[in-house]
Structures are given as structure tokens and as C-alpha cells.
Design a protein around this motif. Sequence first.
Motif: not given
Length: 252
Positions: A63-64, A221, A8-11, A22, A25-28
Motif C-alpha cells: 500500500g502507500k 483493520a 491506501e491499503h497499508i499492509v 500481519k 491488513d490493508g488499512v485505508s
Amino acid sequence: MNKIIIGEHIVKSFGEGDEKHKVLDGVSAEINEGEFVAVMGPSGSGKSTLMFALSGMDSVDGGKVVFDGKNLSGLGEKELSDIRRTKMGFVFQQPTMLKNLNILDNIILPSVRDNRKNTTTISAKAKTLMKRVGIADLENRDITQVSGGQLQRAGICRALMNSPKILFGDEPTGALNSKSAHEIMDIFSEINAEGTAIMLVTHDANVAARTERIMFMRDGAILSEMKLSKFDGKDWDSRVEKVTMKMREIGI
Ligand SMILES: Nc1ncnc2c1ncn2[C@@H]1O[C@H](COP(=O)(O)OP(=O)(O)OP(=O)(O)O)[C@@H](O)[C@H]1O
Ligand SMILES: [Mg+2]
């Protein structure tokens, strides 16, 4: 459908100060148990970084990642390496193997080092896997005495020694000719059909066309996704065509 991985929302950034950039950039991204997925995208788009993040090989900055119900961010290196060793398998473009050991010993080395079962059981398992991928007669060869395709098969055996829930492959066919690549993909398809999830990073439409779902990345992304049916050996040309058209459409 149970998820083996939920990202979830990996940065993720690399570098310091002005050099910092980066890469994710907020990859889910999610992977179902038993699913076969590919990741495609231009060089530098973050494919390997995403694979490292989802497998806990590398930490994330934001993110996680939840793997098999466990939040990887909360785990120490020992717990992470236990999970990687027991539940994940890794195959890279060229397997890293020791020159002074034969093929069989290279395959069993990580398992013997863990020392969780006796060597006879470990060797028996390795031999079963070697037979299955067509290298049963190569166990005593040096790693310099086999072809690239045969070495990759040995790498796959090593990755499967602990019966992982998911196999990660970063361009596993990238160093092979098209015939060997095709044969390696046959092996991946079989492994997947037996229930192991597989995530492959690839530049090759022929490889991606074998999977069920493709994530297309650009600039850190996921741009878009494409679903395919399970590959059943039919409709090969149209699958490859579909993937090629999509690559052309999004310019990769
Ligand atoms: N350890 C690192 N330190 C600094 N920068 C890194 C590191 N790893 C990756 N990068 C940078 O992050 C970006 C994405 O790299 P990544 O390896 O994920 O790309 P990729 O999509 O796998 O590319 P390729 O198809 O060439 O393998 C690149 O700009 C790369 O230079
Ligand atoms: Mg890469």
C-alpha cells in the motif's frame, strides 16, 4: 477538503517465517487538513503501528502513504526525517527527556540541534508555548521536579516548536489522572482550533469524545468510524455516552 494524509491499503507485518504476522491488513485511512481524529481499539489491534505508518516513522510492506502530497514510500530516510521534523509533531504517553537538562532546554534541544534559527529566537518561541500551556514558571526546573501533567505539557511544547501541520499523540493522556488528562485535552482542542490536525490514539472515551472523528480498529483493520461535530464545550455528557455506547456495541 484537502487531505494531509492519505493511507491506501497499508499492509505491515512483523516477524519472519512461521513467526510472521500481519499487523495492518490493508488499512485505508485519510486525515483532512486541520482535522481532529482519534483511533481506538483493543490492545494489539494495530493503533500505534498505524500511527507509525501514517507518519512515516515506520515503513510499510504494502500500500502507500501520501503525506501533504508526497508519497512517503519513495523517500529516503533523510527526506523522511526532514518531513517529520518540519511538518509533524509527536507526543507519547511519557515524554522522553534528558535528566541533565532543565525543562526549557529539553524543549528547545531538537530545534537547537537542527540549528536552523538562532537560540534566542528558539528560546523565545519555547517560552511563548510554555506560557500558553501554563508552565511558564517551570523553565529552570529539572524534569524530576515537575508533575506528570506538567512534563506532558513540556512534551507538547517540544512537539509544537516547528509549528507542525499535524500532531500525532500515542496515548498522550494515558499516564495522567483524569483532571490532568482533561487539561491536556483542552490544550489539544486549542491547538486544533488554530488549524493543526491532530491524530490521537487512545483507550479513553473521554479523550476520544473531544475529537471530530473516531476510527475503531480491531485485528489490523478499521472496523468502523464515528463522526462527531467539532467540540464546542456543550453537550459533553452525550458525546461521551455516544462514544461509550459505540465501544460497547463493537466490543472494545
Ligand atoms: N516492532 C515490532 N515487532 C514485532 N511485533 C510488533 C512490533 N510492533 C508491534 N508489534 C505487534 O503488532 C501488534 C500491534 O501492535 P500495536 O503496538 O500497533 O498495538 P496497539 O493497538 O497500539 O496496542 P496498545 O493499545 O497495547 O498500545 C501487536 O501484536 C504487537 O505485538
Ligand atoms: Mg499502542
